[in-house]
Write a protein that holds these residues in place. Structure first.
Motif, mmCIF file in Angstrom:
data_model
loop_
_atom_site.group_PDB
_atom_site.id
_atom_site.type_symbol
_atom_site.label_atom_id
_atom_site.label_comp_id
_atom_site.label_asym_id
_atom_site.label_seq_id
_atom_site.Cartn_x
_atom_site.Cartn_y
_atom_site.Cartn_z
ATOM 1 N N LYS A 273 0.823 -1.205 0.000
ATOM 2 C CA LYS A 273 0.000 0.000 0.000
ATOM 3 C C LYS A 273 0.858 1.256 0.000
ATOM 4 O O LYS A 273 0.561 2.228 -0.697
ATOM 5 N N GLN A 274 1.942 1.232 0.750
ATOM 6 C CA GLN A 274 2.816 2.409 0.825
ATOM 7 C C GLN A 274 3.518 2.654 -0.503
ATOM 8 O O GLN A 274 3.724 3.793 -0.912
ATOM 9 N N GLY A 275 3.869 1.569 -1.215
ATOM 10 C CA GLY A 275 4.515 1.725 -2.511
ATOM 11 C C GLY A 275 5.845 2.436 -2.411
ATOM 12 O O GLY A 275 6.528 2.392 -1.389
ATOM 13 N N GLY A 276 6.238 3.091 -3.484
ATOM 14 C CA GLY A 276 7.477 3.855 -3.492
ATOM 15 C C GLY A 276 8.314 3.582 -4.716
ATOM 16 O O GLY A 276 8.162 2.542 -5.384
ATOM 17 N N PRO A 277 9.220 4.509 -5.045
ATOM 18 C CA PRO A 277 10.039 4.360 -6.253
ATOM 19 C C PRO A 277 10.976 3.162 -6.213
ATOM 20 O O PRO A 277 11.446 2.715 -7.258
ATOM 21 N N HIS A 278 11.270 2.628 -5.012
ATOM 22 C CA HIS A 278 12.164 1.476 -4.929
ATOM 23 C C HIS A 278 11.536 0.222 -5.531
ATOM 24 O O HIS A 278 12.235 -0.761 -5.796
ATOM 25 N N LEU A 279 10.212 0.250 -5.768
ATOM 26 C CA LEU A 279 9.545 -0.899 -6.368
ATOM 27 C C LEU A 279 9.573 -0.857 -7.902
ATOM 28 O O LEU A 279 9.203 -1.828 -8.556
ATOM 29 N N ALA A 280 9.979 0.275 -8.470
ATOM 30 C CA ALA A 280 9.925 0.451 -9.925
ATOM 31 C C ALA A 280 10.975 -0.407 -10.624
ATOM 32 O O ALA A 280 12.135 -0.469 -10.205
ATOM 33 N N ARG A 281 10.550 -1.076 -11.687
ATOM 34 C CA ARG A 281 11.451 -1.864 -12.526
ATOM 35 C C ARG A 281 11.267 -1.369 -13.956
ATOM 36 O O ARG A 281 10.163 -1.421 -14.500
ATOM 37 N N HIS A 282 12.336 -0.898 -14.553
ATOM 38 C CA HIS A 282 12.211 -0.188 -15.822
ATOM 39 C C HIS A 282 12.556 -1.089 -16.995
ATOM 40 O O HIS A 282 13.618 -0.999 -17.605
ATOM 41 N N ILE A 283 11.622 -1.992 -17.297
ATOM 42 C CA ILE A 283 11.705 -2.777 -18.527
ATOM 43 C C ILE A 283 10.412 -2.541 -19.294
ATOM 44 O O ILE A 283 9.370 -2.234 -18.707
ATOM 45 N N GLY A 284 10.471 -2.646 -20.595
ATOM 46 C CA GLY A 284 9.303 -2.393 -21.423
ATOM 47 C C GLY A 284 8.237 -3.460 -21.236
ATOM 48 O O GLY A 284 8.499 -4.570 -20.753
ATOM 49 N N LEU A 285 7.023 -3.118 -21.645
ATOM 50 C CA LEU A 285 5.917 -4.061 -21.523
ATOM 51 C C LEU A 285 6.184 -5.327 -22.336
ATOM 52 O O LEU A 285 5.800 -6.432 -21.932
ATOM 53 N N SER A 286 6.864 -5.183 -23.478
ATOM 54 C CA SER A 286 7.160 -6.362 -24.302
ATOM 55 C C SER A 286 8.044 -7.346 -23.548
ATOM 56 O O SER A 286 7.883 -8.567 -23.672
ATOM 57 N N GLU A 287 8.995 -6.820 -22.744
ATOM 58 C CA GLU A 287 9.854 -7.705 -21.955
ATOM 59 C C GLU A 287 9.091 -8.275 -20.767
ATOM 60 O O GLU A 287 9.247 -9.448 -20.410
ATOM 61 N N LEU A 288 8.266 -7.449 -20.136
ATOM 62 C CA LEU A 288 7.496 -7.915 -18.980
ATOM 63 C C LEU A 288 6.567 -9.064 -19.360
ATOM 64 O O LEU A 288 6.474 -10.072 -18.652
ATOM 65 N N THR A 289 5.867 -8.923 -20.492
ATOM 66 C CA THR A 289 4.885 -9.940 -20.852
ATOM 67 C C THR A 289 5.540 -11.292 -21.139
ATOM 68 O O THR A 289 4.897 -12.329 -20.987
ATOM 69 N N ARG A 290 6.807 -11.290 -21.510
ATOM 70 C CA ARG A 290 7.501 -12.562 -21.744
ATOM 71 C C ARG A 290 7.786 -13.303 -20.443
ATOM 72 O O ARG A 290 8.136 -14.483 -20.466
#
Length: 651
Positions: free
Chosen positions: A455-472
């Motif tokens: 719930k708190q979230g935060g920028p430390h959770l961000a992973r910067h890969i494109g959607l095309s890579e994520l969906t694989r």
């Protein structure tokens, strides 16, 4: 069947003795993925029972057989069924696997041009002619279609629009209507403009990497202004990713250059006298203003006037100005050149987490960012690696568990429209939560977090890969969620997913979003948080944060027009239209995501509604007691009324 039968079928298909092959395949009780593919291919070639052919090809794809050829044949099948836009999505997926196949490239360009011809008004033939030149078709004869075969490499023309560009243009409908055009208030001045303030020779013709960095930093659909846009290639890059963009240029010769994009982007590129410009774009403001090396070349008085124009009339409250300066000119202790003119304009230096190598290179200069002091902090952890495991099928994954009997699911939602409520429902129905919350520029990784941490979230959770890579990294029976904009690239990357679109009346949704942001601590430092809960807080929230929220909604809304979506309304799911309608929605959802025997809603209702999720605040948020006339005016000024109507709600 005997072990020799598959080989026999393959030989018949390779010799194009398709009727004989079809006769044998009709008797196979338990076909392999290869036989499903050969069966679908054969039906397609004889133009018989195309829906069945498509079903067989999709079943073969699910089993992982020959991904390029399966997608390629799916595209051909969809085209023969008259479903050209879906065919283009499938064809683009095939090109994502093998981007050099001549036949697929030619087909993509031809189909794109055909769709563009259908969309373009008759009076815009000049645009079509430009596109026909910029979307070249290979002159070499492409190899005849075979059941399987080796890829054939194609040469590319660096001055041309790429095949991906053409596909995006076609599926966005009309290159003149990428998004609502942004037009300067002062209008277009087409004569008597000198080239003193114009694009420099060092500026890149195209730079998709700049788009990717901007998405990563700001995490939403952007409005972008390119000062001295030259040929317009960078504007095109932003438009092709679904952003709103405009370009201004002071040199009229760029308008006539055959290799430029002015004819194709006539509504988005404007010839203006940048040195004399005194007004902006009306009410429109920009998340990113790109000034290249203009401020270096301009006289001090002109640079000062441009900086004040950017600060006062062009830049959004949390927008960024990107310009280039000599190394050392931005030192805090002793600024030099145009940098010393910045403080009186109200802008301050920003140091976002990017490296010069990620941005366009201008020889002898370095990129410099500025914004208003109150701008929302940028992402601070851009390069955290994604933790990848091996699924039970041996493939890279976010989760080891998967189900071969179920498709992948994407839950796309307006913020606070029941994203995690539906996620909890999917888990109740037997689906596996990937832990990924996808958005512009990457995803947030919620795997293995406690409810409070999530719930708190935060920028430390961000992973910067494109959607095309994520969906694989997602496999059968797994789902992801997110406020994913409806761009062609995202449609292509989610091809093969069963997609759910979650909507909610925006007047209630913004109240819920305000409560969530405050309760979760995600709005720390924003002035509206200090105001007691009530109409005044809601008004200030809309004035300061509402524009970002509405941009996310505007990016999601076009999914309503995509054929293979199932729309689920929050109010229906919560029972506002009665339990019978809620139960019907659950049945439709269950069927859409591939469940053969959906459970009765009255049996699982108590397991879903009111249960703690990542964003559940303990009670349902409503606008009652908060929605004053002043709040309604602020909501309308942000475009909320039009968006609400476009989503099927009342004005």
């Amino acid at each position: 069947m005997t072990t020799a039968t598959p080989q026999k079928i393959r030989q018949l298909v390779d010799k194009l003795e398709l009727e004989a092959a079809l006769a044998i395949m009709a008797t196979v009780e338990h076909p392999t993925a290869e036989i499903d593919y050969l069966h679908g291919f054969s039906l397609l070639q004889v133009k018989r029972d195309l829906p069945r052919a498509l079903e067989l090809l999709r079943r073969s794809e699910k089993a992982g057989f020959a991904p390029f050829w399966v997608k390629y044949m799916q595209a051909m099948c969809l085209s023969n069924l008259g479903r050209r836009q879906e065919a283009l999505v499938a064809l683009s997926s095939a090109l994502g696997i093998d981007g050099q196949h001549v036949g697929a490239l030619n087909l993509a360009r031809l189909w794109s041009l055909e769709l563009l011809r259908e969309h373009l008004p008759a009076e815009t033939t000049n645009i079509l002619k430009t596109l026909e030149r910029l979307i070249p078709i290979q002159t070499a004869t492409a190899p005849a279609a075979k059941a399987t075969g080796a890829a054939v490499r194609a040469d590319t023309n660096s001055d041309a629009i790429t095949t991906d560009d053409a596909l995006m243009m076609a599926l966005l409908g009309n290159p003149r209507l990428f998004a609502a055009p942004l037009v300067p208030s002062s209008g277009v001045s087409g004569a008597g403009i000198g080239g003193t303030i114009s694009a420099g020779h060092a500026q890149p013709a195209r730079h998709p990497g700049l788009v990717a960095v901007s998405e990563r930093l700001m995490g939403r659909r952007l409005t972008v202004l390119d000062l001295a846009c030259g040929k317009g290639g960078v504007v095109l890059d932003f438009l092709l990713r679904g952003h709103r963009a405009a370009g201004l240029e002071g040199n009229p010769t760029y308008q006539q250059r055959p290799e430029g994009h002015w004819l194709a982007l006539a509504d988005h590129l404007h010839l203006v006298d940048l040195g004399a410009m005194t007004t902006g774009f009306g009410e429109d403001r920009f998340d990113l203003v790109i000034a290249w090396d203009l401020l270096n070349k301009a006289p001090a008085a002109t640079a000062d006037r441009l900086l004040r124009l950017v600060s006062e009339q062009l830049l959004a409250p949390d927008g960024l100005l990107l310009a280039w300066a000599p190394p050392g000119a931005d030192d805090d202790g002793d600024p030099d050149g145009w940098i010393r003119l910045v403080p009186p304009t109200g802008l301050c230096r920003r140091r976002p987490p990017v490296t010069p190598a990620e941005l366009p290179v201008l020889p002898g200069l370095v990129p410099v960012f500025h914004s208003r002091p109150e701008a929302i902090p940028l992402v601070q952890h851009p390069h955290r690696p994604v933790r990848v495991v091996r699924g039970r099928n041996g493939l890279p994954a976010l989760r080891e568990e998967h189900r071969d009997d179920l498709p992948r699911v994407a839950v796309i939602s307006v913020p606070k429209a029941g994203t995690y409520l539906v996620g909890h429902l999917l888990k109740t129905l037997g689906y596996i939560d990937s832990g990924a919350h996808a958005g512009m520029g990457g995803f947030d990784d919620y795997r293995d977090l406690s409810p409070a941490e999530a719930k708190q979230g935060g920028p430390h959770l961000a992973r910067h890969i494109g959607l095309s890579e994520l969906t694989r990294l997602l496999h059968g029976g797994q789902f992801l969620v997110g406020h994913i904009p409806c761009t062609f690239a995202n449609r292509r990357d989610l091809d093969g997913f069963q997609k759910l679109l979650l909507l909610r009346d925006l007047r209630d949704a913004v109240v819920s979003h305000m409560r969530f942001m405050a309760d979760a601590g995600r709005a720390a430092g924003q002035d509206w948080v200090d105001i007691p809960h009530g109409p005044d807080r809601l008004l200030r929230y809309l004035q300061s944060t509402g524009r970002i929220y509405m941009q996310m909604v505007a990016g999601v809304r076009p999914w309503l027009d995509v054929p293979d979506m199932l729309t689920v309304r929050f109010e229906t799911l919560m029972g506002d239209q009665g339990e019978r309608q809620a139960a019907a929605t659950i049945r439709a959802l269950s069927t859409h995501i591939g469940l053969q025997k959906p459970p009765a809603w009255n049996r699982i209702r108590h397991q879903v509604l009111g249960q703690p999720t990542k964003t559940w605040s303990g009670q349902r948020s409503r606008r009652d007691g908060l929605w004053t006339a002043e709040v309604e005016n602020a909501f309308a000024a942000l475009g909320g009324v039009e968006l609400n109507v476009a989503m099927g709600y009342s004005a």
